[in-house]
Each structure stands twice: as structure tokens, then as C-alpha cells.
Design an enzyme around this catalytic site. Structure first.
Site, PDB file in Angstrom:
ATOM      1  N   GLY A 147      -0.611  -8.402   4.058  1.00  0.00           N
ATOM      2  CA  GLY A 147       0.346  -9.458   4.379  1.00  0.00           C
ATOM      3  C   GLY A 147       1.609  -8.912   5.007  1.00  0.00           C
ATOM      4  N   ARG A 194      -0.458   0.937   0.269  1.00  0.00           N
ATOM      5  CA  ARG A 194       0.864   0.993  -0.363  1.00  0.00           C
ATOM      6  C   ARG A 194       1.089  -0.244  -1.210  1.00  0.00           C
ATOM      7  NH1 ARG A 194       4.926  -1.722   2.984  1.00  0.00           N
ATOM      8  NH2 ARG A 194       3.922  -2.689   4.777  1.00  0.00           N
ATOM      9  N   GLY A 195       2.140  -0.199  -2.025  1.00  0.00           N
ATOM     10  CA  GLY A 195       2.557  -1.363  -2.802  1.00  0.00           C
ATOM     11  C   GLY A 195       1.493  -1.911  -3.720  1.00  0.00           C
ATOM     12  N   ILE A 196       1.407  -3.236  -3.758  1.00  0.00           N
ATOM     13  CA  ILE A 196       0.450  -3.903  -4.643  1.00  0.00           C
ATOM     14  C   ILE A 196      -0.981  -3.508  -4.300  1.00  0.00           C
ATOM     15  CG2 ILE A 196      -0.525  -6.150  -5.274  1.00  0.00           C
ATOM     16  CD1 ILE A 196       2.321  -7.308  -4.971  1.00  0.00           C
ATOM     17  N   TYR A 237       6.000 -17.649   5.403  1.00  0.00           N
ATOM     18  CA  TYR A 237       5.378 -16.879   4.327  1.00  0.00           C
ATOM     19  C   TYR A 237       4.858 -17.798   3.226  1.00  0.00           C
ATOM     20  CZ  TYR A 237       4.943 -13.264   0.693  1.00  0.00           C
ATOM     21  OH  TYR A 237       4.473 -12.435  -0.293  1.00  0.00           O
ATOM     22  N   VAL A 249      -6.053  -6.951  10.354  1.00  0.00           N
ATOM     23  CA  VAL A 249      -6.794  -8.149   9.950  1.00  0.00           C
ATOM     24  C   VAL A 249      -6.586  -9.320  10.896  1.00  0.00           C
ATOM     25  CG1 VAL A 249      -6.875  -7.504   7.506  1.00  0.00           C
ATOM     26  CG2 VAL A 249      -4.973  -8.918   8.366  1.00  0.00           C
TER      27      VAL A 249
END
Length: 253
Positions: A96, A31-33, A159, A68
Site C-alpha cells: 500500500g 518492511r513494516g507490517i 487512502y 502490484v
């Protein structure tokens, strides 16, 4: 007056990386980036595998379940990708998470969980892929950081620290692996139009966009284009670089 003839430039080394039909691995690619990055490589003709911890695997891409934060899962996932597509030639560490809180309310678990996924997770993935790249004589590593890793952000100490750490990791690997014709670079997106940012209120979006000179958020495809460039033959002499895709938000930070 006689002049010495211009000295010939040494031939450009391209290792074993080729523009098309490479084995590409993208973490957090469902998903996303991450999904935009995976699609961009697939559309260019590469064989693309993605890791996903949860959610549905993307249609048309080879997907492996992988958290991960678990070194064993990362090792198994990479072996599965090698069996399916051959040794990984391009690895994009994108997986992330966020656990945003002000410092006074941030627990040690909030801090360590984000670093374990965003930073140590990238280390685990790259360590697995780098061995095959060294044996093959070349490869491309791209780490997806964030403008917040360079610029800082209140309420995101964990973050921002994790994303800043990716820059140090990439530059150390660039020095360590450069002689093997392996490049390692960073893409630092700013405010990107994803499910995460769409969940913000209009007031929150307006406040963030007010700091962006271009006055809009990025499309995930724009970040993917930067990643794909860094993995291309045209970027063979770029390593240890941080490429911002942030609409001017960071201004060189």
C-alpha cells in the site's frame, strides 16, 4: 422424560491448509507490517515469499520484484512463487501507499494511484492466487486494511476509500469462495510503529495517540499475530470478518 440425544456436529472442514510448511505469499513484505507478517509465518515453519517494489529484499525470505499496479508483474511474480514453493495456500495483500492531501488539493492522479495500489493491487494478487487454492480445495486470504478505512481521516480520502474497499472485496470473496473452503478476512490496524509513523513530529504523534484508548501505538508484530491467526486452523470457521488491531481507536466502526 426422555430427551433426544444431542445432534452430532458435522466434521470441521480444513481443506488442504495445514498449520506448518505452507506456501505463503505476502505483498509489500520487505518492511513494516508486511515484513513482520512474513517473519511470523516463517518462524512458524511456513515457506514464505514476499513481493517488493523497491528497496532491499529481506534476508532469509524468498523475494520477487513486483509492482502490484502492473497485472503482468503480479502474474509473473505469482508464477515464480509457485515454482519455488508450490501453489500459494495463504496470501496476504499488504502492499500500500499514501498520498495524503486535503480534498481541494488532491489531484485525480493522487486518488487513482492510491486506489490502484491499495485496492486494485489486492484484487490482482488474490485473483492470481485463488485459482490454485480452488484446485487444492482450500486456502486463506487476508487483506490488510486500516482503521482509517472504517473511521475516516481528514486529508486521506483516497487512502480511506481504498482501505474501506478492501472490506467489500473481502466479504464478496468470502461469499464467493466459501464453498471451496477458502476464507477471506480483513485485519484493520490503527497507529502502528513503523518507519512511516516514526517520521511524524512529536506533536503529531501525541495528537493521534490522544485518540487511542490504550494510549500507545501498536507494534508491527501485534498486527502480524492477528494475520497469522486468521490464516490458522483455529480460524477455519471465520470468514468475512474485520479484525481491528487499533487499541480501541475505531470502537467497532
Amino acid at each position: 422424560m426422555l430427551r433426544a440425544p444431542p445432534r452430532a456436529l458435522p466434521p470441521r472442514r480444513s481443506g488442504k491448509v495445514r498449520p506448518l510448511n505452507r506456501s505463503v505469499l505476502v505483498s509489500g513484505g520487505n518492511r513494516g507490517i508486511g515484513l513482520a507478517v512474513a517473519r511470523a509465518f516463517a518462524e512458524a515453519g511456513d515457506k514464505v515469499a514476499v513481493t517488493c517494489r523497491s528497496g532491499e529484499p529481506p534476508e532469509g525470505l524468498f523475494a520477487v520484484r513486483c509492482d502490484v499496479t502492473d497485472a503482468g508483474q503480479v502474474e509473473r511474480a505469482c508464477k515464480e512463487v509457485v515454482r519455488e514453493h508450490g501453489p500459494v495456500q495463504v496470501v496476504v495483500a499488504n502492499a500500500g501507499i499514501t498520498r495524503d492531501r486535503l480534498l481541494a488539493r488532491m489531484s485525480e492522479d493522487d486518488f487513482s494511484a492510491v486506489l490502484d495500489t491499495n485496492l486494485t493491487g489486492a484484487f490482482r494478487l488474490v485473483r492470481q492466487a485463488a485459482g490454485g487454492m480452488m484446485r487444492a480445495g482450500g486456502g486463506r486470504i487476508v487483506l490488510v486494511s486500516s482503521a482509517m478505512g472504517l473511521y475516516g481521516s481528514a486529508g486521506q480520502a483516497n487512502y480511506a476509500a481504498s482501505k474501506a474497499g478492501l472490506v467489500g472485496l473481502a466479504r464478496s470473496l468470502a461469499r464467493e469462495l466459501g464453498s471451496r473452503d477458502i476464507t477471506c478476512n480483513v485485519v484493520a490496524p490503527g497507529f502502528v510503529d513503523t518507519d512511516m509513523t516514526q517520521a511524524l513530529s512529536e506533536a503529531q504523534r501525541a495528537r493521534v495517540l490522544g485518540q487511542v484508548p490504550l494510549g500507545r501505538c501498536a507494534e508491527a508484530a501485534e498486527v502480524a499475530a492477528a494475520v497469522r491467526f486468521l490464516a490458522s486452523e483455529e480460524a477455519a470457521y471465520i470468514t468475512g470478518a474485520v479484525i481491528p488491531v487499533d487499541g480501541g481507536l475505531g470502537m467497532g466502526h
